[in-house]
Scaffold this motif. Structure first.
Motif, PDB file in Angstrom:
ATOM      1  N   LEU A  73      47.631   1.061  30.537  1.00 12.32           N
ATOM      2  CA  LEU A  73      47.537   0.998  29.083  1.00 12.32           C
ATOM      3  C   LEU A  73      46.453   0.041  28.604  1.00 12.32           C
ATOM      4  O   LEU A  73      45.730   0.337  27.654  1.00 12.32           O
ATOM      5  N   LEU A  74      46.318  -1.118  29.241  1.00 15.61           N
ATOM      6  CA  LEU A  74      45.310  -2.078  28.812  1.00 15.61           C
ATOM      7  C   LEU A  74      43.905  -1.524  29.016  1.00 15.61           C
ATOM      8  O   LEU A  74      43.076  -1.530  28.103  1.00 15.61           O
ATOM      9  N   GLY A  75      43.630  -1.038  30.234  1.00 11.55           N
ATOM     10  CA  GLY A  75      42.305  -0.504  30.514  1.00 11.55           C
ATOM     11  C   GLY A  75      41.980   0.712  29.675  1.00 11.55           C
ATOM     12  O   GLY A  75      40.869   0.846  29.145  1.00 11.55           O
ATOM     13  N   ALA A  76      42.957   1.618  29.525  1.00 13.11           N
ATOM     14  CA  ALA A  76      42.730   2.835  28.743  1.00 13.11           C
ATOM     15  C   ALA A  76      42.485   2.505  27.283  1.00 13.11           C
ATOM     16  O   ALA A  76      41.637   3.129  26.626  1.00 13.11           O
ATOM     17  N   SER A  77      43.216   1.519  26.744  1.00 12.42           N
ATOM     18  CA  SER A  77      43.022   1.134  25.351  1.00 12.42           C
ATOM     19  C   SER A  77      41.661   0.474  25.145  1.00 12.42           C
ATOM     20  O   SER A  77      40.940   0.782  24.189  1.00 12.42           O
ATOM     21  N   ALA A  78      41.297  -0.459  26.034  1.00 10.88           N
ATOM     22  CA  ALA A  78      39.985  -1.101  25.924  1.00 10.88           C
ATOM     23  C   ALA A  78      38.876  -0.054  25.998  1.00 10.88           C
ATOM     24  O   ALA A  78      37.929  -0.075  25.202  1.00 10.88           O
ATOM     25  N   ALA A  79      38.991   0.893  26.940  1.00  9.13           N
ATOM     26  CA  ALA A  79      37.981   1.936  27.094  1.00  9.13           C
ATOM     27  C   ALA A  79      37.903   2.826  25.851  1.00  9.13           C
ATOM     28  O   ALA A  79      36.815   3.157  25.369  1.00  9.13           O
ATOM     29  N   LEU A  80      39.064   3.224  25.332  1.00 13.48           N
ATOM     30  CA  LEU A  80      39.090   4.069  24.138  1.00 13.48           C
ATOM     31  C   LEU A  80      38.382   3.376  22.973  1.00 13.48           C
ATOM     32  O   LEU A  80      37.529   3.979  22.296  1.00 13.48           O
ATOM     33  N   HIS A  81      38.716   2.128  22.714  1.00 18.45           N
ATOM     34  CA  HIS A  81      38.165   1.447  21.551  1.00 18.45           C
ATOM     35  C   HIS A  81      36.698   1.086  21.749  1.00 18.45           C
ATOM     36  O   HIS A  81      35.934   1.052  20.774  1.00 18.45           O
ATOM     37  N   LEU A  82      36.274   0.840  22.972  1.00 10.23           N
ATOM     38  CA  LEU A  82      34.848   0.675  23.238  1.00 10.23           C
ATOM     39  C   LEU A  82      34.106   1.980  22.951  1.00 10.23           C
ATOM     40  O   LEU A  82      33.043   1.977  22.321  1.00 10.23           O
ATOM     41  N   SER A  83      34.687   3.099  23.381  1.00 10.26           N
ATOM     42  CA  SER A  83      34.033   4.394  23.154  1.00 10.26           C
ATOM     43  C   SER A  83      33.969   4.727  21.670  1.00 10.26           C
ATOM     44  O   SER A  83      33.003   5.347  21.213  1.00 10.26           O
ATOM     45  N   GLU A  84      34.972   4.318  20.909  1.00  6.46           N
ATOM     46  CA  GLU A  84      34.945   4.560  19.464  1.00  6.46           C
ATOM     47  C   GLU A  84      33.821   3.778  18.788  1.00  6.46           C
ATOM     48  O   GLU A  84      33.345   4.168  17.712  1.00  6.46           O
TER      49      GLU A  84
END
Length: 472
Positions: A73-84
């Motif tokens: 969850l932490l990595g996926a969330s950081a990646a998602l918000h970086l991509s946004e």
């Protein structure tokens, strides 16, 4: 669907099957043999979702702006918000997305920073800082999950409302004080109930009252994890599974992430999102967390409707030293978790323990059979808060661990805070890095002894003062 990356699809119930994840030596999964023999069976969460995308392993050198290590969850969330934010990001996962704690936890949404709740924040910070931290870990964390669900149109089996049930009447004092602290910080979503009123929500004679939290709730955590990755890929992010990071090194032109399948040059930053294994990759070897094992089981469909046990479908955890936590899931099943140990207990021992606890809470259930049981590994810090680090001489490197068995929503919120800090949007992550943590000498080696010793000490304290609320 985008580039073949499906949204999580919920089944009506479950399909008993082999897990698509590799077996982790620190964890195990079990299904009732009547449903088949499996070498590494899928747990309930994986079994209740449709088959999902499998990402290739890295097999060449790559270059990007940011590398995220860990597909929970932490990595996926950081990646998602970086991509946004338009940041060129690659995420690598040594096993499969959501294969560790993020896809093996209780799925309960509760506020707070790991074991820090509102009272603890008030004691440690100024009013304004405590208020900011509390809302970060409560209202903002819950709202963010709803925003992601709406933006990417994903179903997360999100349900609202949570109960902390008091096993001793003295614990109601602590729960009332906690509710008062939350109101003081400007968040008023709690109701303290007495024994008879609470019994309308939990059909058990075990409790003396409790705290109903309308802000919290529960969710399908693996669905949430997959939804974050779906959004990340939709925004152009790259994911590589079965790609273990062996080392990271900061050089003049970037941070080099060396993996089993190639080297990725991160031109700007790295996020280490692997929780209790983070210390292996940290250049500063300060050990602030120790691992512990947790356990969850899911029953076969019950003989009575779940509404006769939990009339309004609230998830529950209690206030005993070794907490029980439980909630209803699909097809009239009960998910029931508990126990935290320094060494891994066997399937038979845990099945017996959780079955016994289920009967203790709901003795009206005559026939209870477990269909699923699995273990997981979490980590805890001395002060009970997460350890949030930012270091690096030229390029920022982020790392977070020490969740103490709590924090589904907060993990997602901290992932966004990392992305925001990288882009210079706010100081939310800087707030978290100011929390001081103690080094635990030989912490990981001492965990098998330290955890039972601590529980024994708190157990004796509880016998001398049963009205004092201490939960593990």
């Amino acid at each position: 669907m985008f580039n073949g990356i499906n949204k999580p699809i919920h089944l009506d119930d479950v399909v008993f099957k082999e897990s698509k994840a590799s077996q982790n030596s620190n964890e195990w999964s079990w299904v009732n043999p009547k449903h088949g023999e499996f070498e590494h069976p899928a747990n309930y969460y994986e079994s209740s979702l449709g088959d999902w995308h499998t990402f290739d392993a890295l097999n060449s050198d790559q270059v990007c702006d940011v590398v995220v290590i860990g597909g929970g969850l932490l990595g996926a969330s950081a990646a998602l918000h970086l991509s946004e934010q338009g940041v060129d990001t690659i995420l690598v996962e040594k096993n499969r997305i959501g294969s560790s704690a993020s896809g093996r936890n209780g799925g309960q949404l509760t506020p707070g920073l790991a074991r820090w709740e509102a009272e603890e924040m008030i004691k440690r910070f100024s009013y304004e800082d405590a208020k900011k931290l509390w809302h970060f870990t409560s209202t903002e964390a819950m709202s963010l999950i709803d925003q992601i669900s709406g933006k990417y149109d994903v179903e997360l089996a999100r349900k609202r409302g949570h109960i902390t049930a008091a096993v001793h009447e003295g614990h109601l004092i602590a729960l009332t004080q906690g509710a008062d602290a939350r109101k003081y910080l400007g968040e008023n979503n709690t109701t303290v109930m007495g024994e008879y009123e609470l019994k309308q929500l939990i059909k058990s004679d075990l409790y003396k009252g409790g705290l109903v939290d309308d802000l919290g709730g529960h969710i399908q955590p693996l669905a949430l994890n997959r939804a974050l990755i779906h959004g990340f890929c939709k925004n152009g992010g790259q994911v590589f599974e079965q790609t273990e990071v062996l080392s990271i090194s900061e050089q003049a032109d970037g941070v080099y992430v060396n993996t089993s399948g190639g080297t990725i040059k991160a031109r700007k930053s790295v996020v280490i999102a692997v929780h209790h294994n983070a210390f292996k990759l940290l250049p500063e070897k300060k050990q602030t967390a120790i691992p512990f094992h947790t356990y969850i089981a899911v029953t076969a469909p019950l003989e009575v409707p779940l509404t006769e046990l939990l009339p309004q479908d609230h998830p529950v955890y209690d206030t005993q030293l070794q907490i029980d936590y439980y909630r209803g899931v699909s097809k009239n099943r009960l998910l029931f978790g508990g126990q935290g140990t320094g060494t891994s207990w066997s399937v038979g021992r845990i099945n017996q323990y959780l079955l016994g606890r289920t009967h203790k809470v709901f003795p009206q259930l005559n026939q209870v059979e477990m269909d699923f049981c699995w273990s997981g590994v979490s980590d805890l810090t001395v002060n009970g808060a997460t350890d949030n680090r930012k270091f690096g001489e030229k390029y920022p490197i982020y790392a977070v661990h020490g969740w103490s068995g709590h924090g589904v929503a907060q993990t997602v919120r901290i992932g966004k805070a990392i992305a925001d800090d990288f882009s210079g949007l706010n100081t939310d992550y800087a707030m978290l890095t100011k929390i001081q943590h103690s080094d635990i000498l030989f912490g990981r080696l001492l965990a098998p002894l330290a955890i039972p010793m601590s529980k024994g000490w708190y157990g004796m304290t509880g016998m001398l003062n049963p009205g004092k609320m201490v939960s593990f």
